[in-house]
Motif scaffolding. Structure first.
Motif, PDB file in Angstrom:
ATOM      1  N   LYS A   6       6.493   1.501   6.116  1.00  0.00           N
ATOM      2  CA  LYS A   6       5.404   2.470   5.919  1.00  0.00           C
ATOM      3  C   LYS A   6       4.974   3.089   7.249  1.00  0.00           C
ATOM      4  CE  LYS A   6       0.857   3.078   3.907  1.00  0.00           C
ATOM      5  NZ  LYS A   6      -0.220   2.471   3.123  1.00  0.00           N
ATOM      6  N   ARG A   7       4.875   2.270   8.281  1.00  0.00           N
ATOM      7  CA  ARG A   7       4.478   2.800   9.596  1.00  0.00           C
ATOM      8  C   ARG A   7       5.494   3.814  10.110  1.00  0.00           C
ATOM      9  NH1 ARG A   7       1.429  -1.288  13.488  1.00  0.00           N
ATOM     10  NH2 ARG A   7       2.468   0.079  14.943  1.00  0.00           N
ATOM     11  N   LEU A   8       6.766   3.522   9.922  1.00  0.00           N
ATOM     12  CA  LEU A   8       7.796   4.464  10.348  1.00  0.00           C
ATOM     13  C   LEU A   8       7.705   5.759   9.547  1.00  0.00           C
ATOM     14  CD1 LEU A   8      10.858   2.073  10.779  1.00  0.00           C
ATOM     15  CD2 LEU A   8       9.585   3.225  12.604  1.00  0.00           C
ATOM     16  N   ARG A   9       7.483   5.644   8.243  1.00  0.00           N
ATOM     17  CA  ARG A   9       7.354   6.832   7.393  1.00  0.00           C
ATOM     18  C   ARG A   9       6.169   7.683   7.842  1.00  0.00           C
ATOM     19  NH1 ARG A   9       4.183   7.870   3.315  1.00  0.00           N
ATOM     20  NH2 ARG A   9       3.620   5.718   2.827  1.00  0.00           N
ATOM     21  N   GLU A  10       5.039   7.024   8.082  1.00  0.00           N
ATOM     22  CA  GLU A  10       3.837   7.752   8.488  1.00  0.00           C
ATOM     23  C   GLU A  10       3.990   8.361   9.885  1.00  0.00           C
ATOM     24  OE1 GLU A  10       0.861   4.730   7.913  1.00  0.00           O
ATOM     25  OE2 GLU A  10       0.522   5.361   5.838  1.00  0.00           O
ATOM     26  N   ARG A  11       4.759   7.724  10.735  1.00  0.00           N
ATOM     27  CA  ARG A  11       4.985   8.247  12.085  1.00  0.00           C
ATOM     28  C   ARG A  11       5.653   9.615  12.033  1.00  0.00           C
ATOM     29  NH1 ARG A  11       7.472   3.939  15.782  1.00  0.00           N
ATOM     30  NH2 ARG A  11       5.348   3.184  15.644  1.00  0.00           N
ATOM     31  N   LYS A  12       6.483   9.844  11.026  1.00  0.00           N
ATOM     32  CA  LYS A  12       7.151  11.139  10.865  1.00  0.00           C
ATOM     33  C   LYS A  12       6.414  12.040   9.876  1.00  0.00           C
ATOM     34  CE  LYS A  12      11.621  10.384  12.639  1.00  0.00           C
ATOM     35  NZ  LYS A  12      13.015  10.750  12.539  1.00  0.00           N
ATOM     36  N   SER A  13       5.241  11.619   9.444  1.00  0.00           N
ATOM     37  CA  SER A  13       4.414  12.394   8.514  1.00  0.00           C
ATOM     38  C   SER A  13       5.170  12.722   7.220  1.00  0.00           C
ATOM     39  CB  SER A  13       3.906  13.678   9.167  1.00  0.00           C
ATOM     40  OG  SER A  13       3.130  13.374  10.304  1.00  0.00           O
ATOM     41  N   ILE A  14       5.899  11.738   6.722  1.00  0.00           N
ATOM     42  CA  ILE A  14       6.632  11.908   5.465  1.00  0.00           C
ATOM     43  C   ILE A  14       5.830  11.233   4.359  1.00  0.00           C
ATOM     44  CG2 ILE A  14       8.761  11.358   4.213  1.00  0.00           C
ATOM     45  CD1 ILE A  14      10.161  11.242   6.980  1.00  0.00           C
ATOM     46  N   LYS A  15       5.553  11.971   3.305  1.00  0.00           N
ATOM     47  CA  LYS A  15       4.840  11.400   2.161  1.00  0.00           C
ATOM     48  C   LYS A  15       5.820  10.574   1.339  1.00  0.00           C
ATOM     49  CE  LYS A  15       1.484  15.013   2.069  1.00  0.00           C
ATOM     50  NZ  LYS A  15       0.453  15.647   1.335  1.00  0.00           N
ATOM     51  N   ILE A  17       6.301  10.492  -1.790  1.00  0.00           N
ATOM     52  CA  ILE A  17       6.974  11.305  -2.805  1.00  0.00           C
ATOM     53  C   ILE A  17       8.137  12.088  -2.190  1.00  0.00           C
ATOM     54  CG2 ILE A  17       5.417  13.293  -2.629  1.00  0.00           C
ATOM     55  CD1 ILE A  17       6.840  11.984  -5.906  1.00  0.00           C
ATOM     56  N   GLU A  18       7.962  12.534  -0.957  1.00  0.00           N
ATOM     57  CA  GLU A  18       9.032  13.250  -0.254  1.00  0.00           C
ATOM     58  C   GLU A  18      10.189  12.297   0.052  1.00  0.00           C
ATOM     59  OE1 GLU A  18       9.749  15.748   3.884  1.00  0.00           O
ATOM     60  OE2 GLU A  18       7.713  15.203   3.308  1.00  0.00           O
ATOM     61  N   LEU A  19       9.864  11.086   0.477  1.00  0.00           N
ATOM     62  CA  LEU A  19      10.904  10.094   0.735  1.00  0.00           C
ATOM     63  C   LEU A  19      11.638   9.750  -0.557  1.00  0.00           C
ATOM     64  CD1 LEU A  19      12.394   8.209   2.640  1.00  0.00           C
ATOM     65  CD2 LEU A  19      10.534   6.540   2.339  1.00  0.00           C
ATOM     66  N   ALA A  20      10.895   9.683  -1.640  1.00  0.00           N
ATOM     67  CA  ALA A  20      11.509   9.402  -2.942  1.00  0.00           C
ATOM     68  C   ALA A  20      12.520  10.492  -3.301  1.00  0.00           C
ATOM     69  CB  ALA A  20      10.429   9.302  -4.014  1.00  0.00           C
ATOM     70  N   GLU A  21      12.141  11.744  -3.085  1.00  0.00           N
ATOM     71  CA  GLU A  21      13.041  12.857  -3.392  1.00  0.00           C
ATOM     72  C   GLU A  21      14.286  12.822  -2.519  1.00  0.00           C
ATOM     73  OE1 GLU A  21      10.521  16.264  -2.903  1.00  0.00           O
ATOM     74  OE2 GLU A  21       9.455  15.894  -4.778  1.00  0.00           O
ATOM     75  N   ARG A  22      14.106  12.509  -1.245  1.00  0.00           N
ATOM     76  CA  ARG A  22      15.230  12.472  -0.317  1.00  0.00           C
ATOM     77  C   ARG A  22      16.195  11.326  -0.638  1.00  0.00           C
ATOM     78  NH1 ARG A  22      12.815  13.026   5.824  1.00  0.00           N
ATOM     79  NH2 ARG A  22      11.639  14.938   5.535  1.00  0.00           N
ATOM     80  N   SER A  23      15.632  10.179  -1.012  1.00  0.00           N
ATOM     81  CA  SER A  23      16.433   8.962  -1.161  1.00  0.00           C
ATOM     82  C   SER A  23      16.931   8.700  -2.575  1.00  0.00           C
ATOM     83  CB  SER A  23      15.626   7.755  -0.698  1.00  0.00           C
ATOM     84  OG  SER A  23      14.526   7.534  -1.569  1.00  0.00           O
ATOM     85  N   GLY A  24      16.281   9.304  -3.562  1.00  0.00           N
ATOM     86  CA  GLY A  24      16.637   9.019  -4.943  1.00  0.00           C
ATOM     87  C   GLY A  24      16.028   7.718  -5.446  1.00  0.00           C
ATOM     88  N   CYS A  51      17.143   8.239   5.433  1.00  0.00           N
ATOM     89  CA  CYS A  51      16.491   9.446   4.915  1.00  0.00           C
ATOM     90  C   CYS A  51      15.324   9.904   5.786  1.00  0.00           C
ATOM     91  CB  CYS A  51      16.012   9.215   3.483  1.00  0.00           C
ATOM     92  SG  CYS A  51      17.357   9.145   2.293  1.00  0.00           S
ATOM     93  N   MET A  52      14.820   8.990   6.601  1.00  0.00           N
ATOM     94  CA  MET A  52      13.738   9.332   7.523  1.00  0.00           C
ATOM     95  C   MET A  52      14.254   9.567   8.947  1.00  0.00           C
ATOM     96  SD  MET A  52      10.615   6.830   6.358  1.00  0.00           S
ATOM     97  CE  MET A  52      11.502   5.273   6.528  1.00  0.00           C
ATOM     98  N   GLY A  53      15.561   9.396   9.139  1.00  0.00           N
ATOM     99  CA  GLY A  53      16.140   9.587  10.469  1.00  0.00           C
ATOM    100  C   GLY A  53      16.035   8.356  11.345  1.00  0.00           C
ATOM    101  N   TYR A  54      15.901   7.190  10.738  1.00  0.00           N
ATOM    102  CA  TYR A  54      15.794   5.930  11.469  1.00  0.00           C
ATOM    103  C   TYR A  54      17.001   5.046  11.193  1.00  0.00           C
ATOM    104  CZ  TYR A  54      10.795   6.867  12.264  1.00  0.00           C
ATOM    105  OH  TYR A  54       9.602   7.399  12.645  1.00  0.00           O
TER     106      TYR A  54
END
Length: 75
Positions: A6-15, A17-24, A51-54
């Motif tokens: 979650k911290r990594l996701r928030e660091r890139k300002s990815i919601k 729902i957006e991660l869900a769309e990117r990752s399936g 999907c988050m570039g990590y």
């Protein structure tokens, strides 16, 4: 792992729902992983990170940073 993810996701300002769309992977599943309510498989973890570039290395670095923060709060 969920908190770190979650911290990594928030660091890139990815919601989520957006991660869900990117990752399936559903937003509900991502939420459950981040809250520690469900285990995450290795392949799913790698997919979410990619999907988050990590990478897994980034996740390990995040864990190290969290440990340092925890130690700082104790002193």
């Amino acid at each position: 792992i969920g908190i770190k993810l979650k911290r990594l996701r928030e660091r890139k300002s990815i919601k989520s729902i957006e991660l869900a769309e990117r990752s399936g992977i559903t937003a509900q599943t991502i939420s459950r992983i981040e809250k520690g309510h469900t285990d995450v498989g290795f392949s799913t973890l790698r997919k979410l990170l990619a999907c988050m570039g990590y990478s897994l290395k980034d996740l390990a670095t995040e864990e190290f940073e969290m440990e340092i923060e925890t130690e700082s709060e104790k002193t």
